[in-house]
Design a protein around this motif. Structure first.
Motif, PDB file in Angstrom:
ATOM      1  N   SER A 100       1.956 -11.431  14.674  1.00 29.26           N
ATOM      2  CA  SER A 100       2.821 -11.458  13.502  1.00 29.26           C
ATOM      3  C   SER A 100       4.258 -11.139  13.898  1.00 29.26           C
ATOM      4  O   SER A 100       4.508 -10.302  14.766  1.00 29.26           O
ATOM      5  N   LYS A 101       5.211 -11.789  13.253  1.00 32.14           N
ATOM      6  CA  LYS A 101       6.625 -11.518  13.508  1.00 32.14           C
ATOM      7  C   LYS A 101       7.097 -10.300  12.726  1.00 32.14           C
ATOM      8  O   LYS A 101       8.199  -9.825  12.914  1.00 32.14           O
ATOM      9  N   GLU A 102       6.257  -9.803  11.823  1.00 30.53           N
ATOM     10  CA  GLU A 102       6.570  -8.610  11.041  1.00 30.53           C
ATOM     11  C   GLU A 102       5.535  -7.531  11.349  1.00 30.53           C
ATOM     12  O   GLU A 102       4.508  -7.809  11.950  1.00 30.53           O
ATOM     13  N   ALA A 103       5.829  -6.314  10.907  1.00 30.61           N
ATOM     14  CA  ALA A 103       4.905  -5.194  11.106  1.00 30.61           C
ATOM     15  C   ALA A 103       3.844  -5.235  10.001  1.00 30.61           C
ATOM     16  O   ALA A 103       3.959  -4.572   8.980  1.00 30.61           O
ATOM     17  N   ILE A 104       2.823  -6.051  10.218  1.00 33.54           N
ATOM     18  CA  ILE A 104       1.723  -6.197   9.249  1.00 33.54           C
ATOM     19  C   ILE A 104       0.532  -5.402   9.778  1.00 33.54           C
ATOM     20  O   ILE A 104       0.179  -5.503  10.954  1.00 33.54           O
ATOM     21  N   ALA A 105      -0.064  -4.623   8.884  1.00 32.51           N
ATOM     22  CA  ALA A 105      -1.185  -3.772   9.295  1.00 32.51           C
ATOM     23  C   ALA A 105      -2.343  -3.906   8.323  1.00 32.51           C
ATOM     24  O   ALA A 105      -2.165  -4.254   7.157  1.00 32.51           O
ATOM     25  N   GLY A 106      -3.527  -3.621   8.824  1.00 30.60           N
ATOM     26  CA  GLY A 106      -4.708  -3.473   7.994  1.00 30.60           C
ATOM     27  C   GLY A 106      -4.953  -1.991   7.797  1.00 30.60           C
ATOM     28  O   GLY A 106      -4.951  -1.223   8.768  1.00 30.60           O
ATOM     29  N   ILE A 107      -5.122  -1.586   6.566  1.00 36.19           N
ATOM     30  CA  ILE A 107      -5.349  -0.185   6.240  1.00 36.19           C
ATOM     31  C   ILE A 107      -6.781  -0.042   5.757  1.00 36.19           C
ATOM     32  O   ILE A 107      -7.199  -0.720   4.815  1.00 36.19           O
ATOM     33  N   ARG A 108      -7.544   0.817   6.419  1.00 27.62           N
ATOM     34  CA  ARG A 108      -8.936   1.077   6.019  1.00 27.62           C
ATOM     35  C   ARG A 108      -8.899   2.020   4.822  1.00 27.62           C
ATOM     36  O   ARG A 108      -8.340   3.107   4.893  1.00 27.62           O
ATOM     37  N   PRO A 109      -9.479   1.616   3.685  1.00 21.45           N
ATOM     38  CA  PRO A 109      -9.481   2.480   2.499  1.00 21.45           C
ATOM     39  C   PRO A 109     -10.234   3.787   2.754  1.00 21.45           C
ATOM     40  O   PRO A 109     -11.295   3.787   3.383  1.00 21.45           O
ATOM     41  N   ILE A 110      -9.691   4.879   2.258  1.00 15.85           N
ATOM     42  CA  ILE A 110     -10.325   6.178   2.430  1.00 15.85           C
ATOM     43  C   ILE A 110     -11.700   6.197   1.759  1.00 15.85           C
ATOM     44  O   ILE A 110     -12.624   6.841   2.259  1.00 15.85           O
ATOM     45  N   GLU A 111     -11.861   5.467   0.674  1.00 13.31           N
ATOM     46  CA  GLU A 111     -13.169   5.424   0.018  1.00 13.31           C
ATOM     47  C   GLU A 111     -14.238   4.862   0.952  1.00 13.31           C
ATOM     48  O   GLU A 111     -15.367   5.344   0.965  1.00 13.31           O
ATOM     49  N   ASP A 112     -13.889   3.857   1.749  1.00 16.61           N
ATOM     50  CA  ASP A 112     -14.841   3.301   2.718  1.00 16.61           C
ATOM     51  C   ASP A 112     -15.177   4.331   3.789  1.00 16.61           C
ATOM     52  O   ASP A 112     -16.320   4.449   4.210  1.00 16.61           O
TER      53      ASP A 112
END
Length: 129
Positions: A100-112
Motif C-alpha cells: 500500500s502507498k498509504e499506512a493501511i492497517a488491519g485492526i483485530r477487534p478486542i471482542e475477538d
C-alpha cells in the motif's frame, strides 16, 4: 483500604467499543512506540470492517497517520498497539499491507481477542512415548 480501592480503579480494564458500532469514517487514536521508549499517539480513520475473514473473525480496516507513518507506512513492531474510539478500546493493530502507498492497517477487534479461550499448557515431555 483506600489504597486498595484506588489500585482497583487505577488498573481497571478500559471500556470496550463494540465491533457492531464500528463504521467507516469514524476516527480514533492509537498508541505505540515509534522510537526509544516514549509512547506516542497516532491517528486512526476507519475505512470499514471486513467480516468473517475466518470463523467468527473480523478485521477493522483503517488508515493510520501521525508521527513517521506518512513516510514509513505501518511499521514492524506496531502489532499489538492499542486503538481507541471515543476513549474506548476497539482493538489492536494486527497487520499491515506492505504494498500500500498509504499506512493501511488491519485492526483485530478486542471482542475477538477476548472471546478466544486460553490454550491449555501442554507438557511435551509427557506426551512423547
Amino acid at each position: 483500604m483506600a489504597a486498595l480501592s484506588f489500585a482497583s480503579v487505577a488498573f481497571a480494564a478500559p471500556d470496550i467499543f463494540p465491533l457492531k458500532d464500528v463504521r467507516a469514517g469514524q476516527h480514533g487514536v492509537g498508541r505505540t512506540v515509534f522510537s526509544g521508549t516514549r509512547v506516542e499517539e497516532f491517528q486512526v480513520e476507519v475505512l470499514g470492517v471486513l467480516e468473517n475473514l475466518g470463523p467468527r473473525e473480523s478485521i477493522i480496516l483503517a488508515r493510520l497517520s501521525g508521527g513517521p507513518l506518512a513516510s514509513t507506512g505501518v511499521m514492524q513492531g506496531m502489532s499489538g498497539s492499542p486503538v481507541y474510539i471515543d476513549g474506548k478500546l476497539v482493538g489492536a493493530v494486527a497487520m499491515s499491507f506492505p504494498q500500500s502507498k498509504e499506512a493501511i492497517a488491519g485492526i483485530r477487534p478486542i471482542e475477538d481477542m477476548l472471546r478466544v479461550p486460553p490454550q491449555p499448557v501442554q507438557n511435551i515431555a509427557a506426551a512423547t512415548p
